[in-house]
Scaffold this active site. Structure first.
Site, short mmCIF file in Angstrom:
data_model
loop_
_atom_site.label_atom_id
_atom_site.label_comp_id
_atom_site.label_asym_id
_atom_site.label_seq_id
_atom_site.Cartn_x
_atom_site.Cartn_y
_atom_site.Cartn_z
N ASP A 120 -0.35 -7.96 -6.62
CA ASP A 120 0.67 -9.01 -6.52
C ASP A 120 1.17 -9.41 -5.13
O ASP A 120 1.35 -10.57 -4.85
CB ASP A 120 1.85 -8.68 -7.43
CG ASP A 120 2.31 -7.25 -7.29
OD1 ASP A 120 2.15 -6.68 -6.22
OD2 ASP A 120 2.84 -6.71 -8.28
N GLU A 129 1.11 6.19 -4.32
CA GLU A 129 0.70 4.85 -4.78
C GLU A 129 -0.19 4.20 -3.71
O GLU A 129 -1.19 3.58 -4.01
CB GLU A 129 1.95 4.03 -5.04
CG GLU A 129 1.72 2.70 -5.75
CD GLU A 129 3.02 1.96 -6.02
OE1 GLU A 129 4.09 2.43 -5.57
OE2 GLU A 129 2.97 0.91 -6.69
C1 2M8 Z 1 2.73 -3.25 -9.43
O1 2M8 Z 1 3.30 -4.29 -10.19
C2 2M8 Z 1 4.63 -4.19 -10.71
C3 2M8 Z 1 4.89 -5.45 -11.53
O2 2M8 Z 1 3.97 -5.59 -12.55
C4 2M8 Z 1 5.69 -4.10 -9.64
O3 2M8 Z 1 5.47 -4.54 -8.52
O4 2M8 Z 1 6.77 -3.60 -9.93
C5 2M8 Z 1 1.29 -3.66 -9.04
O5 2M8 Z 1 0.77 -2.77 -8.07
C6 2M8 Z 1 0.42 -3.66 -10.28
O6 2M8 Z 1 -0.92 -3.94 -9.92
C7 2M8 Z 1 0.51 -2.31 -10.99
O7 2M8 Z 1 -0.21 -2.38 -12.19
C8 2M8 Z 1 1.97 -1.95 -11.29
C9 2M8 Z 1 2.12 -0.54 -11.86
O8 2M8 Z 1 1.47 0.39 -11.05
O9 2M8 Z 1 2.74 -2.02 -10.10
#
Ligand code: 2M8
Length: 429
Positions: free
Chosen positions: A166, A399
């Protein structure tokens, strides 16, 4: 030979066990308390090496959020006793036709799931499981081609940055065009757990939410891609889909069925991805649908057709030497020894700490290791695999990682970093 008793394997397993809610594995202990789509698929894929039964449960839990039209949503909000914002109320899935009983988001994520199901079946075949889940995977892939197809070329579009990496700068221009309806007010729980410099800015968040607001009014189903406020041909999403189509065709063959649509889908998509090669940049070009033809984005997305086996050995070697492993671009250099950076170091947008804007991610390295292997670059794949394992051994299962120092960033004890380490250590492909 490495076994389950290896300390790194034990550590990875402990992280997954700690993040296991009993129904699904959370992406991270605090920042992400619900079930995310590609996180769970990658977790299931890693679990294939040590606990396929638990991996199958992960897949079933995710598919409990599938919509009637086939979409598998990016988040399934299985009820959890936690505060999380923006949460299920933002999406209001219950107000949409064809939504499942459990609350979900209204968009999707890279479809890794068929590849995870294949890994599970190869590790421990269970026909009944395939009979249940393969039609659901078929419905999802078919939905992607029906709803998101770009002129029947085989390529599909994403309608929100949350459908991929994102915060990547490749989406910046498209996001800049998203109009805000006045002063957006929103609460964010993410920054209670991760420092602001490692997360998207409020400016980005306001636009993420504005896109959701607009899509929600049309129940997340625009009549055409042109009607969506954001529409982007993300190469990572498309490469994941191409590989998953192959795996889905293989899964159908295990059920003694033809899988013709998936096979044809993979061939078309691979051809279309091959057509996006940029010979001057030694990488692939992305496409912003509201902006016409764009060049390469300077992000790791430009390399991702490698994962789907799109370049042959000769082209893959150029991509490796001139981009992926180039010290000036994504590869290791004296000042920035950890690779692969998610943004080229030559790009003005490179930021060594901020989420998807420079740091190293284990899932991206995993995709590229598998891609290098597919292209026949075994030594190069091994070099990247070993570097990734050195990084998680030194810094834990974070992460993402600061590429100059290897410092862990974002959520600690991150599930897909642990799960993909299991696959990199114990997996056969
Ligand atoms: C991240 O996305 C979430 C929203 O969906 C966030 O930013 O809070 C991204 O890295 C996404 O690719 C990933 O699936 C998610 C959970 O790890 O976090």
């Amino acid at each position: 030979m490495v076994t389950r008793r290896d300390p790194l394997v034990q550590h990875a397993l402990a992280v997954l066990i700690r993040n296991d809610t009993g129904l699904f594995v959370k992406p991270g202990p605090r920042v992400y308390p619900f079930q995310w789509n590609w996180d769970s698929a990658l977790v299931a894929l890693g679990l294939a090496t040590v606990d396929p039964a638990r991996g199958r449960q992960e897949v079933r839990a995710l598919l409990s959020g599938q919509w009637v039209d086939g979409m598998v949503p990016h988040i399934v909000f299985h009820p959890q006793p936690v505060e999380y914002s923006p949460g299920p109320e933002l999406w209001a899935s219950a107000d949409c036709a064809g939504a499942p009983e459990v609350a979900t988001s209204g968009i999707t994520q890279p479809p890794v799931l068929a590849s995870a199901v294949r890994a599970l079946h190869e590790a421990s075949p269970e026909r009944g499981f395939l009979e249940d889940v393969v039609p659901a995977l078929e419905a999802w892939h078919d939905w992607l081609h029906q709803e998101r197809s770009l002129d029947g070329s085989g390529l599909v579009a994403i309608l929100h940055p949350w459908e991929s990496a994102d915060n990547s700068p490749r989406f910046d221009r498209a996001l800049d065009r998203v109009e805000l309806d006045g002063d957006a007010r929103f609460a964010r729980t993410d920054r209670r757990h991760v420092v602001a410099a490692e997360r998207p800015t409020d400016r980005d968040y306001a636009r993420y939410l504005a896109i959701v607001e607009r899509l929600r009014r049309i129940e997340y189903r625009p009549r055409s891609l042109g009607e969506a406020p954001f529409a982007y041909v993300d190469l990572s999403f498309n490469a994941v889909l191409a590989a998953a189509e192959d795996d889905l065709a293989w899964l159908w063959s295990q059920l003694s069925q033809d899988g013709a649509r998936a096979r044809a889908g993979s061939v078309r998509l691979r051809d279309a991805l091959a057509g996006r090669w940029d010979d001057d940049a030694s990488a692939y070009r992305e496409l912003d649908l509201h902006d016409g033809e764009a060049g390469t984005s300077g992000t790791i997305g430009d390399l991702m057709p490698l994962y789907a086996g799109v370049p042959g050995e000769r082209l893959a070697r150029r991509l490796f030497d001139e981009a992926l492993w180039s010290p000036a671009r994504f590869g290791p250099s004296p000042d920035v020894p950890w690779a692969v950076t998610t943004v080229s170091k030559a790009s003005a947008t490179f930021d060594a700490r901020r989420y998807w804007r420079g740091p190293v991610w284990v899932n991206m390295n995993w995709f590229l290791v598998r891609g290098l292997q597919r292209a026949g670059l075994a030594a190069e794949a091994e070099e990247l695999r070993r570097m990734t394992l050195r990084l998680v051994t030194a810094s834990g299962f974070s992460e993402y990682y600061q590429p100059s120092t290897g410092e862990p960033l974002g959520s600690r004890d991150f599930s897909w970093s642990a799960a993909l380490t299991l696959d990199l250590v114990l997996g056969s492909r």
